[in-house]
Scaffold this active site. Structure first.
Site, PDB file in Angstrom:
ATOM      1  N   GLU A   1      79.621  -2.834 -10.135  1.00  0.00           N
ATOM      2  CA  GLU A   1      80.931  -2.406 -10.644  1.00  0.00           C
ATOM      3  C   GLU A   1      81.879  -2.093  -9.483  1.00  0.00           C
ATOM      4  OE1 GLU A   1      82.732   0.924 -13.773  1.00  0.00           O
ATOM      5  OE2 GLU A   1      80.689   1.143 -12.984  1.00  0.00           O
TER       6      GLU A   1
ATOM      7  N   LYS B   1      86.687  -4.385 -19.428  1.00  0.00           N
ATOM      8  CA  LYS B   1      85.890  -3.369 -20.120  1.00  0.00           C
ATOM      9  C   LYS B   1      86.637  -2.819 -21.328  1.00  0.00           C
ATOM     10  CE  LYS B   1      83.254   0.869 -19.205  1.00  0.00           C
ATOM     11  NZ  LYS B   1      82.936   1.917 -18.206  1.00  0.00           N
TER      12      LYS B   1
ATOM     13  N   CYS C   1      78.974  -0.690 -17.196  1.00  0.00           N
ATOM     14  CA  CYS C   1      78.590   0.717 -17.134  1.00  0.00           C
ATOM     15  C   CYS C   1      78.288   1.288 -18.518  1.00  0.00           C
ATOM     16  CB  CYS C   1      79.683   1.525 -16.419  1.00  0.00           C
ATOM     17  SG  CYS C   1      79.211   3.234 -16.048  1.00  0.00           S
TER      18      CYS C   1
END
Length: 509
Positions: free
Chosen positions: A272, A334, A386
């Protein structure tokens, strides 16, 4: 009526048992993985609460939640105090408020349980698992959701693992909580010498557990015989310098150096925001990567994304993942953002009060709901960035469009806590639910490759600058859970609540 072994216990003893029972559920998860404590915890909770009034149940539910969350989410303190530039007293207060607030969800759920079941022992035992699972599901979406510490997650290493591709983590949780209720009922029936009822209930419960290993041998998807080679890099970049412009070059040099001997791998994965500048500033480094890659190689990296949004009529930032290479294509933004970490609720009032509300890169916007997988040759990689990997239905729905799962994270926020271990275990459950390989890349651990049964076949230890090489396989086909999500389990829960509440089963049973 079933006997209650804790009926005559002092009130403080009951409160202590509830706190301990809640904490026992944390021990079912990584790094301990004592999955067998799940039904024990539920049986203890029922032993204390079975005959309480709804008002008492509210307090009991809250105490259970306190025990669970105070023991299970301690890593949040590290995020607030060490990385959020917040003083220890303020961090303690914020942590206490967070845990107390989550505990209230269980308090309200227990109150509803008492209202639905009234005084009937049978109703209460039947409805407890239904109310617990419904509470977990609500907690998974309420105020963006906190889908953490589900009892079913422990069984990626337990005998109920085979149920995950059919019913998902909530279905496994339903069996675990139902087993806890059954254990209490079996104890009471045996003491009352109701041998037939005891035997039937014990046999039905045991059958569910024996079915798990058998179901785990079912090949729900078709795994390709042709392997893909991969290399994933763990840079172990200190969180304190992650967003410092003075250390930008050093961070990129780390990842380029780790990749030096692996540019010809089919898939190369950086974690990430491994490229810690937006794509419009990162043109030279992206072109450098492209020039180094082999003809059939694709590098996938996390990167912040700055773009114009027609929906918001302005420019927005996204936490994104990008595929680079002649055979690679795609960018994913995301969708499930972390409150306070990636966006600040009530931003106009909270910004500037304490350092925790002004973390670097805490102004991200969520990406669009439906996004295509990343292409890497013939592979179609469905990403989860995540926190997103914690959402079972979200990952299952997206997995239908891909034949391989990939997740990237920066678990540096968790420090040396149980958080990264729990995070890896949830990723393993998503691989098990979808019967797909998952490649996981993190900044400082745990970087791993996970097979279609949720088992880790290779990993890098935490807090080491290292790379992981190996092979993985794409998969075709869908598991039942991918096709239905949690709706069959939730429908069963709803049926139980509607048909087993007060007016269906006689009051004095």
């Amino acid at each position: 009526m079933l006997s209650n072994p804790l009926a005559r216990a002092p009130r403080w003893a009951g409160a202590l048992v509830l706190l301990v029972a809640g904490a026992l559920q944390t021990l079912t998860l990584s790094p301990w993985q004592w999955w067998w404590l799940g039904p024990v915890s539920i049986a203890l909770i029922i032993a204390v609460t079975l005959f309480q009034s709804p008002r008492q149940l509210f307090v009991s539910g809250w105490l259970t939640g306190l025990g669970l969350f105070a023991s299970g989410v301690t890593w949040i303190y590290i995020s607030i105090s060490e990385h959020g530039n917040t003083s220890i007293p303020v961090a303690v207060v914020l942590m206490a408020l967070f845990v107390a607030g989550l505990g209230l969800v269980h308090g309200i759920a227990f109150w509803c349980w008492g209202k639905l079941a009234k005084e009937s022992t049978v109703r209460r035992l039947i409805l407890f698992p239904a109310v617990w699972v419904l509470t977990d599901w609500i907690r998974g979406w309420l105020l963006t959701g906190f889908p953490w510490l589900y009892l079913g997650t422990a069984h990626v290493d337990g005998p109920l693992a085979g149920w995950a591709p059919l019913a998902g983590v909530h279905g496994v949780t339903l069996i675990v909580t139902g087993t806890g209720a059954a254990l209490y009922a079996i104890y009471g029936l045996a003491r009352s010498r109701r041998n037939t009822a005891t035997g039937i209930l014990a046999a039905c419960t045991l059958a569910l557990w024996l079915a798990g290993p058998a179901l785990n041998r079912v090949p729900w998807t078709q795994v390709s015989d042709e392997p893909l080679t991969f290399a994933t890099m763990q840079g172990n970049i200190p969180q304190q310098i992650k967003w410092d412009p003075d250390f930008l070059r050093d961070q990129l040099v780390v990842y380029l150096g780790l990749t030096e001997e692996d540019w010809d791998r089919d898939i190369i994965l950086w974690p990430e925001t491994a490229i810690p500048i937006t794509q419009d500033e990162a043109g030279p480094i992206i072109e450098h990567i492209r020039s180094k890659l082999g003809d059939d190689s694709v590098l996938i990296s996390g990167i912040p994304w700055y773009t114009y949004s027609a929906d918001r009529e302005g420019y927005t930032y996204h936490n994104s993942i990008l595929a680079i290479g002649d055979r690679g294509d795609g960018v994913y933004h995301k969708q499930k953002l972390v409150p306070f970490g990636e966006y600040v609720p009530l931003e106009q009032w909270l910004r500037g009060i304490i350092g925790f509300f002004d973390l670097p890169m805490s102004s991200f916007s969520p990406g669009p709901k439906y996004q295509e997988p990343l292409a890497a040759g013939e592979a179609r990689l469905m990403p989860a960035i995540c926190y997103e990997v914690a959402y079972p239905d979200f990952v299952a729905m997206n997995a239908r469009r891909g034949n391989l799962l990939v997740t990237i994270s920066n678990d540096g926020w968790f420090g040396d806590s149980i958080g990264p271990h729990q995070h890896l275990q949830m990723a393993r459950m998503r691989a098990l639910e979808t019967s797909r390989y998952m490649l996981r890349g993190t900044n400082n651990g745990v970087t791993a490759v996970i097979d279609e049964k949720g088992q880790v076949s290779g990993r890098i230890p935490q807090f080491e600058r290292e790379l992981l090489r190996g092979e993985l396989h794409t998969a075709s086909g869908n598991t039942p859970f991918m096709l239905t999500g949690s709706w069959p389990v939730l429908t069963l829960v709803a049926i139980l609540i509607v048909f087993v509440r007060e007016r269906v089963i006689p009051k004095n049973r």
